[in-house]
Scaffold this motif. Structure first.
Motif, PDB file in Angstrom:
ATOM      1  N   GLY A  49       0.801  -1.224   0.000  1.00 59.00           N
ATOM      2  CA  GLY A  49       0.000   0.000   0.000  1.00 59.00           C
ATOM      3  C   GLY A  49       0.832   1.271   0.000  1.00 59.00           C
ATOM      4  N   TYR A  50       0.144   2.407  -0.177  1.00 63.95           N
ATOM      5  CA  TYR A  50       0.808   3.714  -0.211  1.00 63.95           C
ATOM      6  C   TYR A  50       2.046   3.654  -1.112  1.00 63.95           C
ATOM      7  N   TYR A  51       1.788   3.377  -2.384  1.00 62.51           N
ATOM      8  CA  TYR A  51       2.865   3.036  -3.321  1.00 62.51           C
ATOM      9  C   TYR A  51       3.816   4.185  -3.610  1.00 62.51           C
ATOM     10  N   ARG A  52       3.428   5.396  -3.303  1.00 56.18           N
ATOM     11  CA  ARG A  52       4.375   6.483  -3.550  1.00 56.18           C
ATOM     12  C   ARG A  52       5.607   6.341  -2.670  1.00 56.18           C
TER      13      ARG A  52
ATOM     14  N   LEU B  41      -2.293   5.823  -7.016  1.00 55.57           N
ATOM     15  CA  LEU B  41      -1.927   4.504  -7.528  1.00 55.57           C
ATOM     16  C   LEU B  41      -0.906   4.595  -8.664  1.00 55.57           C
ATOM     17  N   ALA B  42      -0.123   5.645  -8.676  1.00 54.76           N
ATOM     18  CA  ALA B  42       0.910   5.799  -9.700  1.00 54.76           C
ATOM     19  C   ALA B  42       1.855   4.606  -9.658  1.00 54.76           C
TER      20      ALA B  42
ATOM     21  N   ARG C 188      -3.937  -1.297 -13.546  1.00 50.27           N
ATOM     22  CA  ARG C 188      -5.282  -1.391 -12.962  1.00 50.27           C
ATOM     23  C   ARG C 188      -6.259  -1.972 -13.972  1.00 50.27           C
ATOM     24  N   TRP C 189      -7.241  -2.685 -13.452  1.00 52.33           N
ATOM     25  CA  TRP C 189      -8.350  -3.122 -14.282  1.00 52.33           C
ATOM     26  C   TRP C 189      -9.251  -1.930 -14.590  1.00 52.33           C
ATOM     27  N   PRO C 190      -9.876  -1.921 -15.748  1.00 51.05           N
ATOM     28  CA  PRO C 190     -10.865  -0.861 -16.019  1.00 51.05           C
ATOM     29  C   PRO C 190     -12.028  -0.949 -15.031  1.00 51.05           C
TER      30      PRO C 190
ATOM     31  N   LEU D  92       0.121  -4.703  -9.207  1.00 47.08           N
ATOM     32  CA  LEU D  92      -1.268  -4.282  -9.040  1.00 47.08           C
ATOM     33  C   LEU D  92      -1.519  -3.915  -7.589  1.00 47.08           C
ATOM     34  N   GLY D  93      -2.489  -3.019  -7.360  1.00 38.29           N
ATOM     35  CA  GLY D  93      -2.943  -2.741  -6.006  1.00 38.29           C
ATOM     36  C   GLY D  93      -3.771  -3.899  -5.475  1.00 38.29           C
TER      37      GLY D  93
END
Length: 366
Positions: free
Chosen positions: A89-92, A257-258, A262-264, A330-331
């Motif tokens: 999580g918190y990918y930044r 989410l940079a 991601r899925w549409p 992926l998240g």
């Protein structure tokens, strides 16, 4: 500021910490000398931001195996970095860590607190923690745990963060006396194990001199910060498959989410559901769930839609081959749908209008 000397008030912390300290993979055996691997300290501090220790430990081990040095991280591909961070999580934080590693690999480690604060992703707390733990600098690090401990110890009214400058000035001489790394980690340990929001004062070495405990006010100090109510959303999460490829949103350079694929998605309000008909392409569904973020709650309905052939994807979308799918970062929400694709789905009772939901994903409205 008329508080007792910090070195006197906090003196019981050192022997207590030596007895109870947890064996953490980033914690040095000798706390009286600089840490043998400052990079490990940096990694741990970025990972521990808003994440519990038990969650971080396995990620830390895998990270150091994959990126053992600042240079190896600086030279890594973005997708590899985000894949290693996947699920944390918190990918930044991963992007900040890579950027900081790049600076360190090119210029070496900063030699003062100002230099550490200038590294990407290192705010006042993280820079001070790295300075104290990695380099034995007398740089007081105040995180949520430390603020809670000191607010209770000194009976501070209101938000203790508003008195951060005073607390740092007060703590600094004690760090020189008690040891920067030991005192910093002891305060963190106390806040994480005993001086919790619901404290166990009997386990606290500072309990005899804790002004808040003596006043019987541990339930109200420090005050609980009010959080904004998260926004609610209801959406379809779409695995669109055609000719062995899946349609995904490519990583963006900015935003929460940079760096992640991601899925549409389609907001439920934009695609009123209807019962599926025999003319529809094969469609499978699974039970939905609620995905909770800091400021958002999503009611997610996962859907697998198989098409006969690929269409030209709109800007920002890409067709990805099935074998490449497991390697993409992926998240958590999108990982869950990827995992569901390996399990049997069911014919749904209702679906969004297929032609309607596909329109924004095509280069033309066909």
């Amino acid at each position: 500021m008329s508080w007792p000397l910090a070195s006197d008030l906090l003196a019981p912390l050192a022997p207590w910490f030596d007895r109870v300290r947890r064996d953490l993979p980033w914690r040095a055996a000798d706390l009286d000398v600089p840490h043998p691997d400052p990079y490990a300290v940096l990694v741990s501090e970025l990972m521990l931001q808003q994440t519990q220790v038990a969650t971080v430990v396995p990620y830390f081990h895998r990270w150091l195996e994959r990126f053992p040095t600042a240079r190896s991280l600086a030279e890594a591909e973005e997708d590899a970095v985000h894949k290693a961070w996947e699920g944390l999580g918190y990918y930044r934080r991963a992007r900040f860590l890579k950027a900081a590693a790049g600076t360190i690999a090119a210029e070496g480690w900063p030699t003062d607190l100002e230099g550490l604060t200038g590294l990407p992703g290192l705010g006042p707390y993280t820079a001070a923690a790295v300075g104290a733990i990695a380099f034995q600098w007398a740089t007081p690090a105040l995180d949520g745990n430390a603020f809670r401990v000191l607010a209770r110890l000194l009976l501070l009214e209101g938000d203790p963060k508003e008195r951060a400058a005073e607390l740092r000035t007060w703590l600094s001489p004690a760090m020189a006396v008690l040891g920067p790394s030991r005192l910093t980690q002891a305060l963190m340990e106390l806040g994480a194990t005993a001086c919790l929001p619901n404290p166990t004062c009997a386990q606290c070495p500072l309990s005899p001199s804790c002004e808040t405990r003596l006043a019987g006010r541990t339930a109200e100090i420090p005050p609980v910060a009010k959080r904004a109510k998260p926004k609610a959303a209801t959406l379809w999460l779409l695995a669109i498959e055609a000719q062995g490829h899946y349609l995904l949103q490519a990583p963006s350079a900015k935003g929460l989410l940079a760096g992640l694929w991601r899925w549409p998605t389609v907001e439920a309000a934009e695609a009123a559901p209807r019962p599926p008909s025999p003319s529809d392409s094969p469609i499978l569904a699974w039970p939905g769930w609620t995905q909770v973020y800091t400021h958002r709650r999503e009611a997610v309905s996962p859907l697998h839609l198989r098409l006969g052939e690929r269409f030209p994807a709109a800007e920002g979308l890409q067709w990805v081959t099935g074998p490449d799918l497991p390697a993409l970062p992926l998240g958590k929400r999108d990982q869950r749908l990827r995992d569901l694709l390996e399990t049997p789905g069911q014919v749904p009772l209702e679906i969004p209008d297929v032609e309607l939901i596909l329109r924004p994903f095509r280069t033309t409205n066909t």
